[in-house]
Scaffold this motif. Structure first.
Motif, PDB file in Angstrom:
ATOM      1  N   LEU A 199       0.771  -1.147  -0.227  1.00  0.00           N
ATOM      2  CA  LEU A 199      -0.016  -0.019  -0.046  1.00  0.00           C
ATOM      3  C   LEU A 199       0.755   1.101   0.071  1.00  0.00           C
ATOM      4  CD1 LEU A 199      -2.843  -1.020   2.468  1.00  0.00           C
ATOM      5  CD2 LEU A 199      -2.893  -0.870  -0.138  1.00  0.00           C
ATOM      6  N   THR A 200       1.968   1.152   0.332  1.00  0.00           N
ATOM      7  CA  THR A 200       2.836   2.496   0.277  1.00  0.00           C
ATOM      8  C   THR A 200       3.906   2.263  -0.629  1.00  0.00           C
ATOM      9  OG1 THR A 200       4.390   1.287   1.966  1.00  0.00           O
ATOM     10  CG2 THR A 200       2.725   3.071   2.900  1.00  0.00           C
ATOM     11  N   ARG A 201       3.830   1.373  -1.740  1.00  0.00           N
ATOM     12  CA  ARG A 201       4.672   1.577  -2.823  1.00  0.00           C
ATOM     13  C   ARG A 201       4.346   2.666  -3.583  1.00  0.00           C
ATOM     14  NH1 ARG A 201       4.610  -4.568  -5.511  1.00  0.00           N
ATOM     15  NH2 ARG A 201       4.758  -3.201  -7.436  1.00  0.00           N
ATOM     16  N   HIS A 202       5.390   3.069  -4.309  1.00  0.00           N
ATOM     17  CA  HIS A 202       5.317   4.562  -5.183  1.00  0.00           C
ATOM     18  C   HIS A 202       4.126   4.410  -6.078  1.00  0.00           C
ATOM     19  CE1 HIS A 202       7.111   7.853  -6.912  1.00  0.00           C
ATOM     20  NE2 HIS A 202       6.387   7.325  -8.127  1.00  0.00           N
ATOM     21  N   GLU A 203       3.901   3.243  -6.898  1.00  0.00           N
ATOM     22  CA  GLU A 203       2.704   3.469  -7.796  1.00  0.00           C
ATOM     23  C   GLU A 203       1.466   3.295  -7.039  1.00  0.00           C
ATOM     24  OE1 GLU A 203       5.243   1.079  -7.603  1.00  0.00           O
ATOM     25  OE2 GLU A 203       6.062   0.731  -9.738  1.00  0.00           O
ATOM     26  N   MET A 204       1.328   2.769  -5.881  1.00  0.00           N
ATOM     27  CA  MET A 204       0.353   2.861  -5.225  1.00  0.00           C
ATOM     28  C   MET A 204      -0.178   4.386  -4.698  1.00  0.00           C
ATOM     29  SD  MET A 204      -1.596   0.280  -5.255  1.00  0.00           S
ATOM     30  CE  MET A 204      -2.771   0.224  -4.211  1.00  0.00           C
ATOM     31  N   LEU A 205       0.978   4.737  -4.081  1.00  0.00           N
ATOM     32  CA  LEU A 205       0.967   6.451  -3.776  1.00  0.00           C
ATOM     33  C   LEU A 205       0.410   7.165  -4.984  1.00  0.00           C
ATOM     34  CD1 LEU A 205       4.250   6.970  -1.720  1.00  0.00           C
ATOM     35  CD2 LEU A 205       1.943   6.628  -0.823  1.00  0.00           C
TER      36      LEU A 205
END
Lengths: 350, 328
Positions: free
Chosen positions: A17-23
């Protein structure tokens, strides 16, 4: 990077959930909702206008296809720690070649388009040859071809000729809808799928990342570095040619200034999408999110009454795209800084 | 951390609410004006007139364009305005065919479209606000030349090229006016300058030495006027040989103030913007229809309509008295 599917402890979920793509996805959703509420109005004639219309959503899609395609072309290039500054100029050159083949050469549209794709790939091949055979830095090579391709386009047209009057069947590709979506969106999604599979599901993709991380290491490991690099630049040329044809169909004209400055928008989208400019990491879905975040921002701003009153949509979108990129880059290094900060403060007293 | 987030959310919500209420208050007619490039001083001076008209008519004026002359950007801006549901779009087309696809789409969406300064395809707009007809330019130039020389004596012309179609057309109207109204004046030479100031200067120098009785040089391409002025100044003939022609105020200011150049002829760009907005609003209110012969635009009075061209009328003369009011 990889998360094993069997392991479902909460830490991994947090990581996802805190991966770059999710952000970036959160940012995109927030942007969209903001513009939906702030950029939709009822006009004098009682019609719903602005951001919250289906037409507007399709316009966003139509306007982002060409830059989106260039960003897709650049993703593998940047993953190998390379860069291609020439694709915007190549788009212009291909548009002119396509117009000339059809208008002056008297070829049918389909043949002209096919030939244009071949020429685009050849132009990419020129970059590839200079980079791999002569071992010149991609930045310098493509800076050269950046001027060369644009110069050729201007020389062919003397900077004055514009090819127009394309048949309606061709303009359909850029101006109409097919199966519910703007026609060119299907081509864009097709290319996205192709590049996505290449980068994430084949050994080629793994080779790109390895080359990006350590080209010498890759060479010692027996990877055909030259050929893999050649592939990404030829592919970039081919995709730039596809973008050129879509551009021509969207505007109904081919002119030597087509695609001026597009390479910088595309690079911005790729970097915003989480691909490291130093190579080695990056995803195609990240790039797509980057393209969408920029396109929604740009189009949404033009719907805001405040921006309209200032007549400054163009300037504001440039400003905020830059800000978005800087914020995204800061956000992506923030966890690292925070953990370092925490480590320092929670360090056991000596 | 949570507290900060909460604050951010409330701030966002407040901002959102204020924006929504701001839009609800707007129910004015919206006219969107698209110049070739919005930083160009020429179009900025058009905007001055457009702003004035918008104020008088109580409408909302959107003025946006590419930061450089970019045909693709023009299309995107028009498409943006279509989904914004503006009432009128007024365009100075950078690329005739290219912009027309977007303009037809706007017409299909029920938006009134007109062009000014540079026309699009005729089926993509209802009217073109035409800033100058070849006849108007030709007559204006000849009349001003006659006024400066008391309608007698020799004069010479500098043109861009002997073949360019607009130059040919202007020249024909100048010669026709000369024949008809000024029998005591004589056109002794017509020289091309290839749209270059240096060439214009050398041509003018040659004209001056070959024609000692020359009273005036008329240049009908914009680099020609400062070129001829420089030649006259260097030959020490300031005041003896008059210089005038078609050009932009800024590149001639120096010579006009030095008394070398007497007058510059062009159209009043402010009036062009003013007329375009008045015509656009009249279109939206169904007060201006195809086939109309005249059109009244606020304080500027009545204009002639020829076919689907609204004519701005007589060219405007810039001279020592007024040239500093213009910046383009």
């Amino acid at each position: 990077m990889s998360v094993s599917p069997g392991n479902k402890n909460p830490r991994d979920w947090k990581a996802i959930l805190t991966r770059h793509e999710m952000l970036l996805l959160y940012v995109l959703i927030a942007e969209w909702l903001f513009f939906y509420f702030a950029g939709t109005t009822i006009n004098r004639r009682g019609a719903v206008v602005g951001f919250g219309t289906l037409d507007r959503q399709f316009d966003i899609l139509r306007h982002s296809c060409e830059i989106g395609l260039l960003a897709l072309a650049l993703t593998p290039v940047i993953i190998t720690a390379g860069i291609d500054l020439s694709i915007g100029s190549l788009l212009g050159l291909c548009a002119i070649l396509f117009g000339k083949l059809w208008h002056d050469g008297g070829l049918p549209i389909s043949v002209a388009a096919g030939l244009t794709l071949v020429l685009g790939a050849l132009a990419g091949g020129l970059n590839a040859t200079l980079i791999t055979a002569l071992r010149l830095p991609p930045l310098i090579v493509t800076l050269g071809t950046y001027s060369l391709f644009r110069g050729l386009a201007e020389a062919i047209t003397h900077g004055a000729i514009t090819y127009t009057d394309f048949p309606a069947s061709f303009l359909f590709v850029g101006q109409e809808r097919w199966l519910g979506l703007p026609t060119q969106a299907w081509i864009f999604f097709g290319v996205a799928l192709g590049v996505g599979l290449l980068v994430h599901r084949t050994t080629f993709g793994r080779a790109f990342r390895t080359i990006g991380l350590a080209p010498e290491g890759a060479r010692y490991a027996g990877l055909p570095v030259g050929r893999r690099l050649a592939l990404v630049y030829v592919l970039a040329g081919l995709i730039a040619a596809i973008a050129a044809i879509i551009y021509t169909a969207r505007l109904g004209q081919a002119k030597a200034d087509a695609g001026t400055g597009y390479e910088l928008f595309a690079i911005t989208a790729v970097v915003l999408g989480g691909t490291s400019i130093f190579g080695g990491t990056g995803t195609v879905h990240g790039t797509l999110l980057g393209v969408a975040a920029i396109a929604v921002l740009k189009n949404g701003l033009a719907c805001l009454p405040v921006v309209m009153r200032m007549n400054a949509a163009e300037e504001m979108s440039g400003l905020l795209t830059g800000a978005l990129l800087l914020v995204a880059l800061t956000a992506s290094v923030l966890p690292k800084i925070l953990s370092r900060f925490r480590a320092r403060h929670h360090a056991p007293a000596p | 951390m949570k507290k900060i987030l909460l604050h951010l959310c409330t701030a966002g919500a407040v901002l959102l609410a204020s924006l929504v209420t701001a839009t609800a208050a707007d129910s004015k007619l919206v006219v969107a004006m698209l110049p070739k490039s919005k930083g160009n001083a020429y179009f900025i001076s058009c905007k001055v007139g457009a702003d004035k008209a918008a104020k008088e008519l109580g409408i909302q004026l959107l003025f946006d364009g590419p930061t450089d002359s970019n045909a693709a950007k023009q299309n995107e801006i028009v498409e943006n305005w279509i989904t914004l549901g503006v009432d009128v779009i007024a365009v100075a087309a950078e690329n005739k065919e290219g912009i027309s696809t977007a303009l037809r789409k706007a017409q299909k969406a029920g938006i009134k479209v007109l062009t000014f300064d540079a026309d699009a395809m005729t089926d993509a707009r209802s009217f073109f606000v035409n800033q100058a007809t070849p006849e108007g330019i030709g007559q204006g130039l000849m009349d001003e030349a006659a006024r400066l020389t008391n309608s007698e004596g020799e004069f010479a012309m500098i043109v861009a090229s002997l073949t360019a179609s607009n130059q040919r057309e202007w020249q024909q109207h100048i010669e026709a006016r000369l024949k008809e109204k000024y029998p005591k004046m004589k056109l002794v030479a017509v020289r091309p300058c290839d749209d270059l100031k240096d060439k214009a200067q050398s041509e003018a120098t040659a004209l001056l030495s070959a024609n000692p009785k020359l009273k005036l040089i008329m240049a009908i391409c914009s680099p020609g006027v400062p070129g001829a002025a420089e030649a006259v100044k260097q030959a020490g003939l300031t005041g003896k040989v008059k210089v005038m022609g078609l050009g932009l105020p800024n590149e001639n200011k120096r010579y006009v103030h030095a008394g070398v150049t007497d007058s510059i002829i062009l159209w009043n760009t402010g009036d062009l913007g003013y007329l375009a907005i008045y015509a656009g609003v009249a279109l939206a209110k169904d007060e201006l229809k195809q086939g109309a012969k005249t059109f009244k635009a606020g304080s500027l009075g009545t204009f002639t309509i020829a076919g689907d061209n609204i004519l701005l009328g007589k060219p405007f003369i810039f001279n020592k008295a007024n040239i500093d009011q213009f910046d383009f």
